[in-house]
Design a protein around this motif. Sequence first.
Motif, PDB file in Angstrom:
ATOM      1  N   MET A 185       0.877  -1.151   0.000  1.00 49.14           N
ATOM      2  CA  MET A 185       0.000   0.000   0.000  1.00 49.14           C
ATOM      3  C   MET A 185       0.919   1.207   0.000  1.00 49.14           C
ATOM      4  O   MET A 185       1.726   1.358   0.914  1.00 49.14           O
ATOM      5  CB  MET A 185      -0.786  -0.050   1.305  1.00 49.14           C
ATOM      6  N   GLU A 186       0.842   1.978  -1.044  1.00 52.59           N
ATOM      7  CA  GLU A 186       1.812   3.056  -1.113  1.00 52.59           C
ATOM      8  C   GLU A 186       1.315   4.296  -0.379  1.00 52.59           C
ATOM      9  O   GLU A 186       0.135   4.636  -0.451  1.00 52.59           O
ATOM     10  CB  GLU A 186       2.120   3.406  -2.565  1.00 52.59           C
ATOM     11  N   ILE A 187       2.229   4.920   0.309  1.00 53.63           N
ATOM     12  CA  ILE A 187       1.884   6.093   1.088  1.00 53.63           C
ATOM     13  C   ILE A 187       2.887   7.199   0.767  1.00 53.63           C
ATOM     14  O   ILE A 187       4.090   6.949   0.689  1.00 53.63           O
ATOM     15  CB  ILE A 187       1.950   5.787   2.598  1.00 53.63           C
ATOM     16  N   ASN A 188       2.365   8.367   0.540  1.00 53.07           N
ATOM     17  CA  ASN A 188       3.243   9.523   0.392  1.00 53.07           C
ATOM     18  C   ASN A 188       2.982  10.436   1.561  1.00 53.07           C
ATOM     19  O   ASN A 188       1.833  10.773   1.838  1.00 53.07           O
ATOM     20  CB  ASN A 188       2.926  10.271  -0.901  1.00 53.07           C
ATOM     21  N   ILE A 189       4.037  10.807   2.227  1.00 52.75           N
ATOM     22  CA  ILE A 189       3.830  11.752   3.310  1.00 52.75           C
ATOM     23  C   ILE A 189       4.478  13.075   2.928  1.00 52.75           C
ATOM     24  O   ILE A 189       5.468  13.102   2.198  1.00 52.75           O
ATOM     25  CB  ILE A 189       4.374  11.234   4.658  1.00 52.75           C
ATOM     26  N   PRO A 190       3.903  14.155   3.387  1.00 61.54           N
ATOM     27  CA  PRO A 190       4.494  15.453   3.050  1.00 61.54           C
ATOM     28  C   PRO A 190       5.802  15.621   3.807  1.00 61.54           C
ATOM     29  O   PRO A 190       5.991  15.035   4.864  1.00 61.54           O
ATOM     30  CB  PRO A 190       3.446  16.446   3.533  1.00 61.54           C
ATOM     31  N   PRO A 191       6.716  16.410   3.248  1.00 61.07           N
ATOM     32  CA  PRO A 191       7.953  16.686   3.977  1.00 61.07           C
ATOM     33  C   PRO A 191       7.644  17.375   5.305  1.00 61.07           C
ATOM     34  O   PRO A 191       6.557  17.923   5.497  1.00 61.07           O
ATOM     35  CB  PRO A 191       8.725  17.607   3.058  1.00 61.07           C
ATOM     36  N   ASP A 192       8.621  17.337   6.158  1.00 60.16           N
ATOM     37  CA  ASP A 192       8.469  17.825   7.521  1.00 60.16           C
ATOM     38  C   ASP A 192       7.934  19.250   7.614  1.00 60.16           C
ATOM     39  O   ASP A 192       7.117  19.559   8.464  1.00 60.16           O
ATOM     40  CB  ASP A 192       9.845  17.754   8.198  1.00 60.16           C
ATOM     41  N   GLU A 193       8.404  20.098   6.695  1.00 59.54           N
ATOM     42  CA  GLU A 193       8.129  21.524   6.850  1.00 59.54           C
ATOM     43  C   GLU A 193       6.706  21.902   6.452  1.00 59.54           C
ATOM     44  O   GLU A 193       6.175  22.902   6.911  1.00 59.54           O
ATOM     45  CB  GLU A 193       9.102  22.365   6.012  1.00 59.54           C
ATOM     46  N   VAL A 245      -4.260  -0.309   9.169  1.00 58.09           N
ATOM     47  CA  VAL A 245      -4.236  -0.694   7.759  1.00 58.09           C
ATOM     48  C   VAL A 245      -5.656  -0.826   7.221  1.00 58.09           C
ATOM     49  O   VAL A 245      -5.962  -0.387   6.111  1.00 58.09           O
ATOM     50  CB  VAL A 245      -3.447  -2.012   7.577  1.00 58.09           C
ATOM     51  N   THR A 279      -2.301  11.906   8.739  1.00 58.26           N
ATOM     52  CA  THR A 279      -2.339  11.259  10.034  1.00 58.26           C
ATOM     53  C   THR A 279      -1.795  12.251  11.051  1.00 58.26           C
ATOM     54  O   THR A 279      -0.979  13.101  10.731  1.00 58.26           O
ATOM     55  CB  THR A 279      -1.474   9.992  10.065  1.00 58.26           C
ATOM     56  N   ALA A 280      -2.275  12.129  12.245  1.00 58.06           N
ATOM     57  CA  ALA A 280      -1.789  12.996  13.310  1.00 58.06           C
ATOM     58  C   ALA A 280      -1.718  12.169  14.577  1.00 58.06           C
ATOM     59  O   ALA A 280      -2.448  11.190  14.722  1.00 58.06           O
ATOM     60  CB  ALA A 280      -2.739  14.183  13.493  1.00 58.06           C
ATOM     61  N   PRO A 281      -0.828  12.536  15.473  1.00 62.47           N
ATOM     62  CA  PRO A 281      -0.762  11.788  16.736  1.00 62.47           C
ATOM     63  C   PRO A 281      -2.023  11.960  17.560  1.00 62.47           C
ATOM     64  O   PRO A 281      -2.677  12.991  17.530  1.00 62.47           O
ATOM     65  CB  PRO A 281       0.465  12.370  17.432  1.00 62.47           C
TER      66      PRO A 281
END
Lengths: 166, 153
Positions: free
Chosen positions: A57-65, A133, A149-151
């Motif tokens: 399952m591919e996931i792209n997350i945004p860069p940290d900034e 998942v 996603t967020a904590p």
Amino acid sequence: MAGVDVPQPKADKGKGKKVKRQARLGVRIDLTPMVDVVMLLITFFMLTTVFNTPQTMEINIPPDEAKVEVAESALLTLRILTDGAIYWNMGIETPEKVEFKALRPFLEERLKSNPKLITLVKVEREATFEIMVNIMDELNLAKITRFSTAPFTEVDKRVIAKAISA
Amino acid sequence: MVKKKGRVNIHIDMTPMVDVTMLLLTFFMLTTHFRPPSEAEVILPSSHSAFKLPESDVMTVTITKDNRIFLGLDSQYIRARLFGEENKLKQGIEVDKEALANLLIQARIINPKLRTVIKGDKAAPYGPVEDVMNILQKVKITRFSLVTDLERS
């Protein structure tokens, strides 16, 4: 069991006659046992071959900034508790529970009513990976391919506790 | 009166059959790769995703259900460079959460084509997975995959 045609020894050998040059031997080997063995090997390899490579399952997350401001009215928050219970709310409304089975139609309906929907998933740290998942799978199936996603923080815990008691 | 036929002696030439079976055998022998013994047993969760796991250039972060993290690489060379010569035959090495970021960066320097996949156990808590995802974000791996099984339904 190889049937080999053994040439008959000539009885009249050495009686002055010329020894005839031996012709090609007609060798007939029974290949049935060989086929048996080969078939066994084939079955073995067929059964041990793993054709189903795992899916991903591919996931792209945004860069940290990257920080994105979103309108509160378009923000759908899904909170997933340790026991797998799912609570949803729009913006800052009080969370409501939704069953996992009803999640996909619910998400589709939400997306239809607001195509600009932004989904935020908060999973409690003690929840299992499988739940996460599954939720992401449902989101993908509901064509929500962009979500964040967020904590799961103390604030979320309090919000949920309030929602349960209400 | 019709005479009863006696047993007919049949000779079937098995050679073409052997040819075909041998071909099949070679095919299966060459396509089989035995599942490498993994350091940690992981039961995968299932999903409807249909992307296949790439065969090579994969860096696997395995999270077991007892919260341990293993880093696995498919190339012996990189394993030798990262974990030392004595560990190059191991599929995965247990790593600390703190050391993971550094190892990920080093692995990507050695082979920039490496793709990262997270292989989490079904029963693993989400906490460590979240931590690993944060680490990935920190080391600028913004594209990774979660390994799952195909859902049968």
